[in-house]
Design a protein around this motif. Structure first.
Motif, short mmCIF file in Angstrom:
data_model
loop_
_atom_site.label_atom_id
_atom_site.label_comp_id
_atom_site.label_asym_id
_atom_site.label_seq_id
_atom_site.Cartn_x
_atom_site.Cartn_y
_atom_site.Cartn_z
N HIS A 1 0.85 -1.19 0.00
CA HIS A 1 0.00 0.00 0.00
C HIS A 1 0.88 1.23 0.00
O HIS A 1 1.85 1.30 0.77
CB HIS A 1 -0.90 0.04 1.23
CG HIS A 1 -1.78 -1.15 1.34
ND1 HIS A 1 -3.00 -1.24 0.73
CD2 HIS A 1 -1.61 -2.32 1.98
CE1 HIS A 1 -3.55 -2.41 0.99
NE2 HIS A 1 -2.72 -3.09 1.75
N ASP A 2 0.58 2.18 -0.87
CA ASP A 2 1.35 3.42 -0.80
C ASP A 2 0.80 4.30 0.31
O ASP A 2 -0.22 4.00 0.93
CB ASP A 2 1.32 4.15 -2.15
CG ASP A 2 -0.07 4.59 -2.56
OD1 ASP A 2 -0.29 4.76 -3.76
OD2 ASP A 2 -0.93 4.76 -1.67
N GLU A 3 1.51 5.37 0.58
CA GLU A 3 1.14 6.20 1.74
C GLU A 3 -0.13 7.01 1.49
O GLU A 3 -0.65 7.63 2.40
CB GLU A 3 2.31 7.11 2.10
CG GLU A 3 3.53 6.31 2.59
CD GLU A 3 4.65 7.21 3.07
OE1 GLU A 3 4.43 8.44 3.14
OE2 GLU A 3 5.72 6.70 3.38
N GLN A 4 -0.61 7.02 0.25
CA GLN A 4 -1.88 7.70 -0.02
C GLN A 4 -3.06 6.77 0.21
O GLN A 4 -4.21 7.17 0.05
CB GLN A 4 -1.91 8.21 -1.47
CG GLN A 4 -1.09 9.46 -1.70
CD GLN A 4 0.40 9.19 -1.62
OE1 GLN A 4 0.88 8.20 -2.16
NE2 GLN A 4 1.15 10.04 -0.95
N GLY A 5 -2.77 5.52 0.59
CA GLY A 5 -3.85 4.62 0.95
C GLY A 5 -4.52 3.91 -0.20
O GLY A 5 -5.63 3.42 -0.06
N SER A 6 -3.85 3.83 -1.36
CA SER A 6 -4.48 3.13 -2.48
C SER A 6 -4.52 1.63 -2.20
O SER A 6 -3.63 1.08 -1.58
CB SER A 6 -3.71 3.41 -3.77
OG SER A 6 -2.40 2.88 -3.70
N ALA B 1 0.02 5.50 10.32
CA ALA B 1 -0.19 6.87 10.79
C ALA B 1 -0.98 7.68 9.77
O ALA B 1 -1.86 8.48 10.13
CB ALA B 1 1.16 7.53 11.06
N ALA B 2 -0.69 7.47 8.46
CA ALA B 2 -1.44 8.16 7.42
C ALA B 2 -2.90 7.73 7.43
O ALA B 2 -3.81 8.55 7.25
CB ALA B 2 -0.81 7.88 6.05
N ALA B 3 -3.14 6.44 7.67
CA ALA B 3 -4.52 5.95 7.76
C ALA B 3 -5.22 6.56 8.96
O ALA B 3 -6.41 6.90 8.90
CB ALA B 3 -4.53 4.43 7.84
N ALA B 4 -4.49 6.71 10.06
CA ALA B 4 -5.09 7.28 11.27
C ALA B 4 -5.52 8.72 11.05
O ALA B 4 -6.52 9.18 11.60
CB ALA B 4 -4.10 7.19 12.42
N LEU C 1 6.98 2.82 16.27
CA LEU C 1 5.69 2.34 16.79
C LEU C 1 5.09 3.32 17.79
O LEU C 1 3.86 3.42 17.92
CB LEU C 1 5.87 0.97 17.45
CG LEU C 1 6.32 -0.17 16.54
CD1 LEU C 1 6.52 -1.45 17.35
CD2 LEU C 1 5.31 -0.42 15.43
N ASP C 2 5.95 4.06 18.48
CA ASP C 2 5.49 5.02 19.48
C ASP C 2 4.77 6.21 18.86
O ASP C 2 4.08 6.96 19.55
CB ASP C 2 6.68 5.50 20.32
CG ASP C 2 6.25 6.06 21.66
OD1 ASP C 2 5.20 5.64 22.19
OD2 ASP C 2 6.97 6.94 22.19
N THR C 3 4.94 6.40 17.54
CA THR C 3 4.26 7.51 16.86
C THR C 3 2.84 7.16 16.45
O THR C 3 2.10 8.03 15.98
CB THR C 3 5.05 7.91 15.58
OG1 THR C 3 5.04 6.81 14.65
CG2 THR C 3 6.49 8.26 15.92
N LEU C 4 2.46 5.90 16.61
CA LEU C 4 1.14 5.45 16.18
C LEU C 4 0.07 5.84 17.19
O LEU C 4 0.38 6.16 18.34
CB LEU C 4 1.16 3.93 15.99
CG LEU C 4 2.05 3.43 14.84
CD1 LEU C 4 2.11 1.91 14.85
CD2 LEU C 4 1.54 3.94 13.49
N PRO C 5 -1.20 5.82 16.78
CA PRO C 5 -2.29 6.16 17.70
C PRO C 5 -2.30 5.25 18.92
O PRO C 5 -1.70 4.17 18.92
CB PRO C 5 -3.54 5.97 16.85
CG PRO C 5 -3.08 6.12 15.46
CD PRO C 5 -1.69 5.59 15.42
N GLU C 6 -3.00 5.70 19.93
CA GLU C 6 -3.05 4.96 21.20
C GLU C 6 -3.62 3.56 21.00
O GLU C 6 -4.66 3.38 20.37
CB GLU C 6 -3.90 5.73 22.21
CG GLU C 6 -3.94 5.10 23.59
CD GLU C 6 -2.56 5.07 24.25
OE1 GLU C 6 -2.31 4.14 25.05
OE2 GLU C 6 -1.74 5.98 23.97
#
Length: 421
Positions: free
Chosen positions: A191-196, A332-335, A401-406
């Motif tokens: 998956h690219d970072e634009q979520g395709s 993170a982009a998906a979040a 991993l620490d940058t990801l949502p809770e």
């Protein structure tokens, strides 16, 4: 024997006999107890170009037209026979890499693709093992390897044909090929970072899931079985497909639409009216697993593989910390595209999901999917770290991993392993 003498003797034969004789001469030149000289290698390359792939004429000029389709099939048959009768793995791989190694033309790659596809259909272990070594030496993420993988997928995995039984058996007959093939496939479907959405075809997903789930050591096959290479060759490190499969499983909840639950419909007894008002009772047909369920099964297979990948200190590890960390920006982009509602936040804290699911709020459902993604990456990272399967900078992995949502599981994993570093 001088090059001119070898060529003169080979020119006595028409194609395809000259190709068969050329393979014998190449083996005599390249296979010995010591590494071949540069002159021997150059002579072999000239013979391959003129008498096997028909790329050069007798004056050394490049031919405008190569092999015809019939000649390609004749050549593939000759190569298959040679590989099948060659008892020495080093000799076999030496000749195979001489034929197809390096930055070769599209003509040779076309022949190789047909050869590999036919070997898959026939479950030809000698040919597939040679192809597996070629994938590793070229690099599973190289353009040539990706093109070969695409051709095999096109020939065998896009249509839901009846050859799944043959495909699934390859994990037992040619595990090194299967492991390197999966590694190349996971490079194709990311998956690219634009979520395709770039998910693998359903048939391909099912076969790979069967391979991984039923063979916990399959993904390490290329590491566990060192390739028999020519004297003087530089072995390329085997890269397992585990990191790519972890990406697939972790991102699947965001990209795979779970089909509606048709259990009630599937369990009903169908009654079909016939011409004379008679009724025929038809037993319900067992429906195939939903795609989301296949990814769940693949996730379990990956976790089992990570447990089986536990190795003694100093042995090669199965998963790159850098490859795992590369998943964090995508999540993170998906979040950022998901705006959690209070109900979704409650769900992430283990509050009953029933009312939320009934609400059919898209943002809430996306938040649930995101938490599922985070749980899966947390499971994989925990099992990999606990079994010593990760190589590279683990501190950078934990920081990513620490940058990801809770997520409760990720918080526990990060805190535990940061303390142990």
């Amino acid at each position: 024997m001088a090059l001119t003498d070898i060529k003169h003797s080979l020119r006595k034969f028409e194609f395809p006999v000259c190709a068969k004789e050329a393979l014998i001469r190449i083996e005599q030149l390249l296979v010995s107890r010591v590494a071949p000289t540069n002159k021997q290698v150059d002579i072999s390359m000239d013979i391959i170009a003129e008498f096997i792939f028909w790329e050069m004429d007798r004056r050394g000029n490049r031919r405008s037209t190569g092999l015809s389709p019939l000649q390609e099939l004749q050549l593939i048959d000759i190569i298959c026979d040679y590989l099948s009768t060659c008892a020495n793995e080093t000799t076999k791989n030496t000749i195979f890499l001489s034929l197809f190694g390096g930055q070769e033309s599209q003509r040779r790659l076309k022949v190789l693709s047909i050869l590999a596809s036919m070997a898959v259909s026939a479950s030809s272990t000698p040919v597939l093992l040679a192809v597996g070594v070629w994938l590793q030496q070229m690099g599973c993420s190289s353009p040539q390897s990706l093109q070969l993988a695409e051709n095999i997928i096109r020939d065998h995995f896009f249509l839901n044909t009846s050859n799944q039984r043959v495909l699934k058996s390859l994990a037992t007959t040619a595990p090194q090929f299967v492991s390197n093939f999966i590694t190349a496939v996971t490079e194709l479907y990311m998956h690219d970072e634009q979520g395709s959405n770039n998910m693998p075809p359903r048939n391909l997903l099912e076969v790979i899931t069967s391979w991984v789930y039923t063979n916990p050591t399959l993904c390490m096959s290329a590491q566990l079985n060192a390739a028999a290479l020519p004297n003087g060759a530089i072995p390329m490190a085997a890269v397992t497909p585990l990191a790519g499969l972890i990406h697939w499983c972790a991102l699947a909840p965001l990209y795979v639409k779970d089909e509606a639950d048709d259990k009630e419909e599937s369990t009903k007894v169908k009654r079909i009216k016939l011409e004379h008002e008679r009724e025929l009772t038809v037993k319900p047909v067992r429906k195939p697993a939903r795609e989301a369920e296949v990814y769940m099964m693949l996730q379990l297979g990956v976790l089992q593989s990570l447990r089986a990948a536990r190795r003694p200190p100093g042995a090669p590890c199965a998963v790159s910390a850098q490859q795992l960390a590369a998943l964090a920006p995508r999540l993170a982009a998906a979040a950022c595209r998901v705006q959690p509602s209070p109900a979704a936040l409650q769900l992430s804290n283990n509050v009953c999901a029933l009312s939320l699911l009934k609400s059919k709020n898209i943002d809430d459902l996306m938040m649930v999917s995101l938490q599922d993604c985070l749980d899966r990456i947390g499971q994989a990272v925990q099992v990999a770290l606990a079994n010593g399967c990760v190589y590279g900078n683990i501190s950078n992995l934990l920081a990513a991993l620490d940058t990801l949502p809770e997520n409760r599981l990720l918080r526990i994993i990060i805190k535990t392993h940061q303390q142990s570093i």
